[in-house]
Design an enzyme around this catalytic site. Structure first.
Site, PDB file in Angstrom:
ATOM      1  N   LYS A   1       5.462  -2.378   8.018  1.00 12.86           N
ATOM      2  CA  LYS A   1       6.639  -1.715   7.123  1.00 12.86           C
ATOM      3  C   LYS A   1       7.750  -2.732   7.205  1.00 12.86           C
ATOM      4  O   LYS A   1       8.100  -3.206   8.211  1.00 12.86           O
ATOM      5  CB  LYS A   1       6.918  -0.449   7.862  1.00 12.86           C
TER       6      LYS A   1
ATOM      7  N   GLY B   1      11.592   5.949   1.161  1.00 12.39           N
ATOM      8  CA  GLY B   1      12.910   5.684   1.324  1.00 12.39           C
ATOM      9  C   GLY B   1      13.402   4.748   2.407  1.00 12.39           C
ATOM     10  O   GLY B   1      14.349   4.329   2.636  1.00 12.39           O
TER      11      GLY B   1
ATOM     12  N   ASP C   1      13.175  12.250   9.676  1.00 15.66           N
ATOM     13  CA  ASP C   1      12.650  12.125   8.048  1.00 15.66           C
ATOM     14  C   ASP C   1      11.142  12.959   8.353  1.00 15.66           C
ATOM     15  O   ASP C   1      10.272  12.373   7.543  1.00 15.66           O
ATOM     16  CB  ASP C   1      12.664  10.974   7.681  1.00 15.66           C
TER      17      ASP C   1
ATOM     18  N   ILE D   1       0.737  -1.236  -0.026  1.00 10.75           N
ATOM     19  CA  ILE D   1      -0.129  -0.110  -0.026  1.00 10.75           C
ATOM     20  C   ILE D   1       0.765   1.365  -0.173  1.00 10.75           C
ATOM     21  O   ILE D   1       0.174   2.212  -0.011  1.00 10.75           O
ATOM     22  CB  ILE D   1      -0.929   0.008   1.434  1.00 10.75           C
TER      23      ILE D   1
END
Length: 574
Positions: free
Chosen positions: A54, A35, A147, A31
């Site tokens: 993840k 990076g 990030d 989905i």
């Protein structure tokens, strides 16, 4: 002829290793990707709870130390319980996979909203406060994000903003590792703080910079820097250039945002909560006391930030004197300008090259590098110069200086009583001894003073005057060249000058000295050059000459000053 629309392509399925590592989950298709890894949809069978899985970059599996660090980080993330942080339910390390199981959010991202319908300045400020609230809570638990970007700001179905991917970039990058040998960027260079790009120690100010860049983009539709030239060019702009002023919104809001993206971390807000308080106060000045209540975006604030958000508005009709902007313009939605959309970073995959610090990636030539190159060339020249300089060719007179030195006089030479026989020893124009021959000896011999015996090393010029005629020789002691003041003193002088020079360079690297340290480096360089010359002369048994000492000393000055200038410029650019 009208073509039949093609059905959307099915999402790529999860790899077998991922499915096998999660036996309690029904793992679906992909989905998302970025990076920091690839995301798959899944459902926890016992609870029936939808989750997002993840799959972290393969570099974690290749480094045992990094893997252990992320396991520790995952435990910290699992304890983060905040309304504006995506909760972590599980962390699985199995079959070479590193899998993070998180809450699945279906409300889209700030980036998707920003690029479609757009966001008003009031919404941008609300999103900023929610983002900063989550960051501040994570910083309190010792977790940096590193990030921060619009794609990592997700919405629940009810519109609550939550920050995702906490800690992943910090562990993968070890706080500084950003770019692989293949040019892939771990993290997003458009939102990268200068200290992170340089590999310097990181604090919450790095996340403040990322959050400020996000807010700048939401308010203006563009980024603080140009995005052309690829990831490394963007990183260099963050490090070496100043951001463009934020002109789309008035002060004090623009001033708050610009302070958050200062290049020097010490000039930014010390933490996310302080940034949020000033942001809430600026928004209240421009939008009124009830600006948050008029929005549909839920925001959870700390008491300190809530107080600032409820500050009374400016008087009716008042505008900021520095940059007046009509109040109604603050209600217009802002969309991303297509030419400033950051290019998504390719995910790191198993088998890619290990990351290296971005500071080590070849960058544009900087003035410091030219000075560093000049210093290196001068140092090489200084070492080779004493070995290649021409020397005077003189007859060699070898003697044990602890005993009387016999005069090198032909036996047939008649003694001249009017001009006594003398021996004069010189090195680089300095007289070391001047003694007459011993009148009680049957043949001319010279008794050197005590100091002269241990000063002389290698070779010196010996001028013998006899019979009204002077001849020069290269006097070379029979002892080892370093067992003398000239030899041992040269070593000590070299060590002392190098230590003093390194002390000055260290002060420059730590920004504890200024231009005066560059000036101080000159005498240290001269001393080092003279020491190198003296040592080479002693070891090669060449009679020292003054012009050679001056030449080598000058080259030493060039090497030391160039090294100091390069160090100072490199420190200033950090």
């Amino acid at each position: 002829m009208t073509g039949t629309p093609h059905p959307p392509s099915p999402a790529p399925p999860a790899p077998p290793n991922v499915v096998a590592a999660l036996p309690q989950y029904d793992v679906g298709g992909q989905i998302g990707r970025g990076g920091m890894g690839v995301v798959y949809a899944a459902v926890h069978r016992p609870l029936g709870r939808p989750v997002a899985v993840k799959r972290l970059p393969g570099v974690l599996a290749e480094d045992a130390r990094m893997s252990a660090r992320f396991e520790h980080e995952a435990r910290l993330l699992a304890h983060l319980d905040h309304p504006h942080i995506v909760p972590v339910y599980d962390y699985v390390q199995d079959r070479g996979e590193h899998l993070l199981v998180m809450e699945k959010l279906d409300g889209g991202t700030v980036w998707s909203k920003f690029t479609t319908e757009g966001v008003t300045p009031a919404q941008s400020c609300a999103f900023g406060l929610a983002m900063l609230a989550g960051l501040h809570a994570a910083h309190g638990a010792g977790v940096l994000h590193l990030d921060v970007k619009p794609k990592n700001l997700l919405f629940t179905a009810g519109g609550v903003l939550k920050v995702a991917d906490f800690g992943i970039s910090q562990v993968v990058s070890e706080g500084a590792t950003l770019v692989t040998h293949g040019g892939q960027v771990l993290g997003t260079p458009a939102y990268l703080s200068p200290e992170q790009a340089l590999g310097n120690p990181l604090t919450p100010a790095a996340d403040v910079y990322g959050a400020g860049t996000v807010l700048y983009e939401l308010l203006s539709g563009r980024l603080p820097f140009d995005t052309g030239g690829g990831p490394l060019a963007m990183i260099q702009r963050h490090v070496y250039h100043e951001p463009r002023p934020l002109t789309e919104v008035p002060d004090p809001l623009a001033g708050v945002v610009m302070r958050s993206i200062e290049r020097d971390p010490r000039s930014r807000y010390r933490n996310a909560e302080t940034f949020a308080a000033d942001l809430a106060q600026a928004a209240a000045d421009l939008l009124g006391r009830d600006w948050l209540l008029r929005l549909t975006t839920p925001v959870h604030l700390t008491p300190h930030v809530a107080t600032a958000a409820n500050r009374p508005p400016l008087p009716a009709g008042a505008t900021h004197p520095t940059r007046p902007v009509p109040r109604e313009s603050l209600e217009l939605p802002v969309r991303a300008l297509r030419d400033t959309r950051p290019t998504p970073a390719a995910p790191a995959r198993p088998g890619t090259h290990p990351p290296v610090p971005a500071a080590q990636v070849p960058a544009r030539p900087a003035p410091a590098r030219w000075f560093a190159l000049a210093a290196a060339l001068a140092a090489v020249l200084l070492v080779s110069l004493p070995l290649t300089l021409p020397t005077r060719t003189l007859p060699v007179l070898t003697a044990d200086l602890s005993k009387p030195v016999p005069a090198p006089i032909d036996p047939g030479t008649a003694p001249d009583t009017r001009t006594p026989t003398r021996l004069t020893l010189t090195a680089a124009g300095i007289t070391l001894a001047d003694v007459p021959a011993d009148p009680n000896a049957s043949s001319p011999v010279f008794e050197l003073p005590g100091a002269g015996r241990w000063i002389i090393g290698g070779a010196v010029v010996a001028a013998v005057t006899a019979g009204g005629e002077t001849r020069e020789y290269s006097l070379q002691p029979t002892t080892h060249p370093l067992i003398s003041l000239m030899g041992a003193g040269g070593v000590l002088l070299l060590l002392f000058t190098l230590a003093y020079l390194e002390s000055a360079l260290r002060a420059l690297r730590r920004r504890r000295a200024g231009a005066a340290a560059v000036v101080v480096a000159a005498p240290s360089g001269f001393g080092a050059g003279v020491a190198v010359w003296l040592l080479a002369s002693v070891l090669l048994r060449h009679a020292p000459e003054l012009w050679q000492a001056v030449l080598c000393g000058g080259v030493g000055v060039v090497a030391a000053v160039c090294a100091a200038v390069a160090t100072r410029r490199a420190a200033v650019s950090r």
